[in-house]
Design an enzyme around this catalytic site. Sequence first.
Site, PDB file in Angstrom:
ATOM      1  N   ASN A  23       4.031  -0.606   3.656  1.00 56.69           N
ATOM      2  CA  ASN A  23       3.957   0.525   2.590  1.00 56.69           C
ATOM      3  C   ASN A  23       2.912   1.582   3.123  1.00 56.69           C
ATOM      4  OD1 ASN A  23       3.478   1.852   0.094  1.00 56.69           O
ATOM      5  ND2 ASN A  23       2.374   0.105  -0.769  1.00 56.69           N
ATOM      6  N   HIS A 110       4.195  -1.431  -8.154  1.00 57.38           N
ATOM      7  CA  HIS A 110       2.919  -1.539  -7.433  1.00 57.38           C
ATOM      8  C   HIS A 110       1.760  -1.245  -8.289  1.00 57.38           C
ATOM      9  CE1 HIS A 110      -0.009  -0.737  -4.411  1.00 57.38           C
ATOM     10  NE2 HIS A 110       0.530  -1.515  -3.581  1.00 57.38           N
ATOM     11  N   GLU A 182       0.286  -9.834  -4.908  1.00 61.74           N
ATOM     12  CA  GLU A 182      -0.822  -8.816  -4.441  1.00 61.74           C
ATOM     13  C   GLU A 182      -1.876  -8.670  -5.583  1.00 61.74           C
ATOM     14  OE1 GLU A 182       0.725  -5.316  -1.643  1.00 61.74           O
ATOM     15  OE2 GLU A 182       0.725  -4.649  -3.552  1.00 61.74           O
TER      16      GLU A 182
HETATM   17  P1  PGA Z   1      -3.177  -2.823   1.989  1.00 59.10           P
HETATM   18  O1  PGA Z   1      -2.053  -2.502   0.775  1.00 59.10           O
HETATM   19  O2  PGA Z   1      -2.532  -3.693   3.006  1.00 59.10           O
HETATM   20  O3  PGA Z   1      -3.766  -1.505   2.367  1.00 59.10           O
HETATM   21  O4  PGA Z   1      -4.320  -3.507   1.128  1.00 59.10           O
HETATM   22  C1  PGA Z   1      -1.267  -3.337   0.301  1.00 59.10           C
HETATM   23  C2  PGA Z   1      -0.506  -2.675  -0.744  1.00 59.10           C
HETATM   24  O5  PGA Z   1      -1.046  -2.045  -1.568  1.00 59.10           O
HETATM   25  O6  PGA Z   1       0.757  -2.875  -0.704  1.00 59.10           O
END
Ligand code: PGA
Length: 275
Positions: A23, A110, A182
């Site tokens: 992402n 997200h 997440e």
């Molecule tokens: P990060 O982001 O790996 O920078 O923590 C993950 C995400 O928000 O999908």
Amino acid sequence: MAPPTRHRRATPLPTRRPVVIANWKMYLGFQESVRVAGAIRSLVGRMAGRAVDVVLCPSFPALIPVREALAGSRLLVGAQDLHPEADGPYTGDVPAAQLRGLVRAVIVGHSERRRGHGETDEQVAAKVRRALTAALVPIICVGETAEERAAGDTVKKITGQVRTILAGVSPLSLIRCVFAYEPVWAISKGPGQPRPQPEPADAAELMGLIRKLAADHAGSGYAAKLRVVYGGSVQARTTTAFVCEPGVDGVLVGAASTKAGELATIVRAVVACHS
Ligand code: PGA
């Protein structure tokens, strides 16, 4: 002559190819996106689509050039969002019909969109349905905030999010989805700014909850085919601990995925745990 005996496995093994999703948020410019995509292709192009699915999610303007940079490879392109309606007066939004044919997958729900754009679970559920109707793979993000965690509401939060989304998803469509657990508090602040992560076993337990909710909804046969990944400050050095936990089918990587070498190490770590 007696007919040949058919050998059947008592319990079919679930066929879940692990997946690594990059992402890129707003981190990479147009040309950088093409350059990083090309570098990732040279590093992991042979593994992609065979031992592991690799999905690169650039910003909207970079979708077409990144797709061109990956042409002929099995690396996949994904979008970072879509609008739940098919068309209409929605300035600045992108409909599924324009993504279809361009990308294979799309991130929905997200936490940065839930927070920054006030997206509700119902809107996220509508986006998931729209993605499925357009034959796109929805990568569905769920997870608790720091406050919800401190209040002991993690299970309640995830259960609510997942149930609302699953209500509009048929069992057959379920197996095309990817869920990403997440924890909002673990998402990095940007490249080089990771946050503390959960204990991998705790994350795996919550990912097991997502699969259990999917089984309640669609039956355990379908739920066994659902891919569930972890996201939140994933880095090359922390990947193995998460993806070697049972039931963890890969990772969703933000900041660390903007460096081709680091993403390649992550991809290799995922393959190593799943082969
Ligand atoms: P990060 O982001 O790996 O920078 O923590 C993950 C995400 O928000 O999908």
